[in-house]
Design a protein around this motif. Sequence first.
Motif, PDB file in Angstrom:
ATOM      1  N   GLN B 137       0.834  -1.198   0.000  1.00  0.00           N
ATOM      2  CA  GLN B 137       0.000   0.000   0.000  1.00  0.00           C
ATOM      3  C   GLN B 137       0.872   1.252   0.000  1.00  0.00           C
ATOM      4  O   GLN B 137       0.596   2.221  -0.715  1.00  0.00           O
ATOM      5  CB  GLN B 137      -0.919   0.000   1.225  1.00  0.00           C
ATOM      6  CG  GLN B 137      -2.062  -1.011   1.102  1.00  0.00           C
ATOM      7  CD  GLN B 137      -2.784  -1.205   2.415  1.00  0.00           C
ATOM      8  OE1 GLN B 137      -2.343  -0.712   3.434  1.00  0.00           O
ATOM      9  NE2 GLN B 137      -3.886  -1.921   2.369  1.00  0.00           N
ATOM     10  N   ASP B 138       1.922   1.195   0.801  1.00  0.00           N
ATOM     11  CA  ASP B 138       2.833   2.340   0.823  1.00  0.00           C
ATOM     12  C   ASP B 138       3.400   2.600  -0.560  1.00  0.00           C
ATOM     13  O   ASP B 138       3.466   3.746  -1.029  1.00  0.00           O
ATOM     14  CB  ASP B 138       3.985   2.070   1.802  1.00  0.00           C
ATOM     15  CG  ASP B 138       3.523   2.249   3.226  1.00  0.00           C
ATOM     16  OD1 ASP B 138       2.331   2.544   3.392  1.00  0.00           O
ATOM     17  OD2 ASP B 138       4.333   2.082   4.142  1.00  0.00           O
ATOM     18  N   ILE B 139       3.797   1.501  -1.214  1.00  0.00           N
ATOM     19  CA  ILE B 139       4.378   1.660  -2.553  1.00  0.00           C
ATOM     20  C   ILE B 139       3.368   2.294  -3.490  1.00  0.00           C
ATOM     21  O   ILE B 139       3.688   3.227  -4.241  1.00  0.00           O
ATOM     22  CB  ILE B 139       4.822   0.287  -3.102  1.00  0.00           C
ATOM     23  CG1 ILE B 139       6.056  -0.192  -2.359  1.00  0.00           C
ATOM     24  CG2 ILE B 139       5.089   0.363  -4.581  1.00  0.00           C
ATOM     25  CD1 ILE B 139       6.470  -1.582  -2.734  1.00  0.00           C
ATOM     26  N   ALA B 140       2.120   1.800  -3.417  1.00  0.00           N
ATOM     27  CA  ALA B 140       1.099   2.350  -4.316  1.00  0.00           C
ATOM     28  C   ALA B 140       0.915   3.840  -4.037  1.00  0.00           C
ATOM     29  O   ALA B 140       0.864   4.661  -4.962  1.00  0.00           O
ATOM     30  CB  ALA B 140      -0.215   1.597  -4.128  1.00  0.00           C
ATOM     31  N   ALA B 141       0.829   4.197  -2.737  1.00  0.00           N
ATOM     32  CA  ALA B 141       0.614   5.600  -2.401  1.00  0.00           C
ATOM     33  C   ALA B 141       1.788   6.448  -2.885  1.00  0.00           C
ATOM     34  O   ALA B 141       1.596   7.533  -3.465  1.00  0.00           O
ATOM     35  CB  ALA B 141       0.451   5.751  -0.890  1.00  0.00           C
ATOM     36  N   ARG B 147       3.617  10.152  -9.246  1.00  0.00           N
ATOM     37  CA  ARG B 147       2.989  10.486 -10.524  1.00  0.00           C
ATOM     38  C   ARG B 147       2.460  11.918 -10.494  1.00  0.00           C
ATOM     39  O   ARG B 147       2.661  12.704 -11.422  1.00  0.00           O
ATOM     40  CB  ARG B 147       1.859   9.494 -10.799  1.00  0.00           C
ATOM     41  CG  ARG B 147       1.468   9.352 -12.247  1.00  0.00           C
ATOM     42  CD  ARG B 147       0.372   8.315 -12.394  1.00  0.00           C
ATOM     43  NE  ARG B 147      -0.739   8.553 -11.491  1.00  0.00           N
ATOM     44  CZ  ARG B 147      -1.630   9.522 -11.657  1.00  0.00           C
ATOM     45  NH1 ARG B 147      -1.516  10.338 -12.680  1.00  0.00           N
ATOM     46  NH2 ARG B 147      -2.609   9.683 -10.802  1.00  0.00           N
ATOM     47  N   GLN B 148       1.781  12.230  -9.367  1.00  0.00           N
ATOM     48  CA  GLN B 148       1.234  13.585  -9.260  1.00  0.00           C
ATOM     49  C   GLN B 148       2.344  14.627  -9.331  1.00  0.00           C
ATOM     50  O   GLN B 148       2.230  15.634 -10.034  1.00  0.00           O
ATOM     51  CB  GLN B 148       0.481  13.731  -7.941  1.00  0.00           C
ATOM     52  CG  GLN B 148      -0.897  13.082  -7.977  1.00  0.00           C
ATOM     53  CD  GLN B 148      -1.577  13.155  -6.633  1.00  0.00           C
ATOM     54  OE1 GLN B 148      -0.979  13.613  -5.671  1.00  0.00           O
ATOM     55  NE2 GLN B 148      -2.805  12.685  -6.576  1.00  0.00           N
ATOM     56  N   LEU B 149       3.416  14.327  -8.590  1.00  0.00           N
ATOM     57  CA  LEU B 149       4.501  15.308  -8.576  1.00  0.00           C
ATOM     58  C   LEU B 149       5.111  15.458  -9.960  1.00  0.00           C
ATOM     59  O   LEU B 149       5.466  16.556 -10.389  1.00  0.00           O
ATOM     60  CB  LEU B 149       5.570  14.870  -7.579  1.00  0.00           C
ATOM     61  CG  LEU B 149       5.207  15.097  -6.119  1.00  0.00           C
ATOM     62  CD1 LEU B 149       6.253  14.499  -5.216  1.00  0.00           C
ATOM     63  CD2 LEU B 149       5.077  16.574  -5.851  1.00  0.00           C
ATOM     64  N   ARG B 150       5.187  14.303 -10.644  1.00  0.00           N
ATOM     65  CA  ARG B 150       5.786  14.366 -11.971  1.00  0.00           C
ATOM     66  C   ARG B 150       4.931  15.221 -12.908  1.00  0.00           C
ATOM     67  O   ARG B 150       5.438  16.083 -13.612  1.00  0.00           O
ATOM     68  CB  ARG B 150       5.933  12.957 -12.534  1.00  0.00           C
ATOM     69  CG  ARG B 150       6.926  12.875 -13.662  1.00  0.00           C
ATOM     70  CD  ARG B 150       6.957  11.460 -14.181  1.00  0.00           C
ATOM     71  NE  ARG B 150       7.611  10.539 -13.258  1.00  0.00           N
ATOM     72  CZ  ARG B 150       8.919  10.439 -13.133  1.00  0.00           C
ATOM     73  NH1 ARG B 150       9.706  11.175 -13.877  1.00  0.00           N
ATOM     74  NH2 ARG B 150       9.454   9.602 -12.286  1.00  0.00           N
ATOM     75  N   SER B 151       3.593  14.968 -12.859  1.00  0.00           N
ATOM     76  CA  SER B 151       2.729  15.756 -13.730  1.00  0.00           C
ATOM     77  C   SER B 151       2.778  17.219 -13.306  1.00  0.00           C
ATOM     78  O   SER B 151       2.805  18.125 -14.133  1.00  0.00           O
ATOM     79  CB  SER B 151       1.299  15.219 -13.684  1.00  0.00           C
ATOM     80  OG  SER B 151       0.751  15.432 -12.405  1.00  0.00           O
ATOM     81  N   GLY B 152       2.815  17.442 -11.967  1.00  0.00           N
ATOM     82  CA  GLY B 152       2.919  18.815 -11.492  1.00  0.00           C
ATOM     83  C   GLY B 152       4.191  19.468 -11.980  1.00  0.00           C
ATOM     84  O   GLY B 152       4.197  20.626 -12.404  1.00  0.00           O
TER      85      GLY B 152
END
Lengths: 110, 311
Positions: B137-141, B147-152
């Motif tokens: 779960q940690d890995i998924a989070a 991913r969010q940071l990358r898109s940001g």
Amino acid sequence: MIAVLALLAGVLLGLWLDPTVPAALQPYLPIAVVAALDAVFGGVRAKLDRIFDDKQFVVSFISNVLVAALIVYLGDQLGVGGQLSTGVVVVLGVRIFGNVAAIRRHLFRA
Amino acid sequence: MSDEHTQTGTGWPQPAGPARPDGPAGEPDPRPDAPDPDELSPLSPQGSPPGPDEDEAASGEPAEGVAAVAQPAATVSPWRRLSSATVMIGVLLGLLGFTLVVQLKTTSTDSSLTAARQEDLVRILYDLEAREIRLRQDIAALEESQRQLRSGEQGRQAALEEATRRADELGILAGTLPARGPGLTVRFEAGAAKPISAMRVLDAVQELRGAGAEAMQISGGDRATVRIVASTYFLDGENGSLVVDGRRLTGPYTITVLGDPATMRTALNIPGGVVASVAGDGGNVIVEDREVAEVSALHKPRPLEHARPVS
């Protein structure tokens, strides 16, 4: 005397070389060691009984080890490796106890 | 414990009958290559006095009779007492010691799990599985946030590029950045009668702006150069000179302008336009096309005191 020296040499060699047991031999080595111990105690007892025989000792030693390993292998193949190992260890342990008791009677007369 | 075991102590059935004779004082049979009676005649009764065959093999000499058996240890050297069986025993015991130590070391290295009981192992396994689920779960989070940071970051990068582009454009417009590109040089040469007036220059600048000029600068005869921006003013100075943004320029003046050369040239040459009026004053306007004109003079921006951007 030679036997004790050889045992010591083997121990020192093992300490010095510090090898790792291959995974394939992992389950058999403890049983083989116990079987060999049984043969050694039997040999000591036979010596005290003055019925020690070189050839008999060698053959019993080797065959003990091989049979023990074979039983464990068979157990592994049949899926009862753990239980069979326990059984072998119990039998060998009983025999070692008996031999040690005989040796004790010889040495201490008690 | 079986009966046969108690008899021999070696795990091998003792043949019926008394034990075979051993060497003196309980030592292992010292005679080299002493054949075992079993080997010679497995079916023969045990415990019988050794036959001539055994004596012969033992002493390595022709049979000398039963007397040779009585004191065999005294007749052989100590080294010859190392029979093959003794060596074999030594090797086996050495091997035993070796394996024993190896096994002990192996066991002591990972004793924690091998010594554990089954319930403990099950509990450990359960714990490990729960931990694995948690870690997954940690890995998924973490992957999600990555991913969010990358898109940001991509968005920020695009915004930064856009902002840089706009800053460049605005810098060129405001005159804070040098610029180069296709354009014209417009040279004003005064006639003998009248100097070039500020109005003519301003006309020319407005005409050029109307024709799509993007960056302009004006330089005087003494190489003094002033960037022309929205707030630039032109005044008539003394002795026919020109004051541009507070700097005094002397003729002839050259305006370097970046923009579409054909359009700007047309704009300057229209009837009654800049060229015509200057010519009417007796002056001369020379318009030259430039493949690469350079507007290198900079306008010092004035800090804004009152105006604030509306965001």
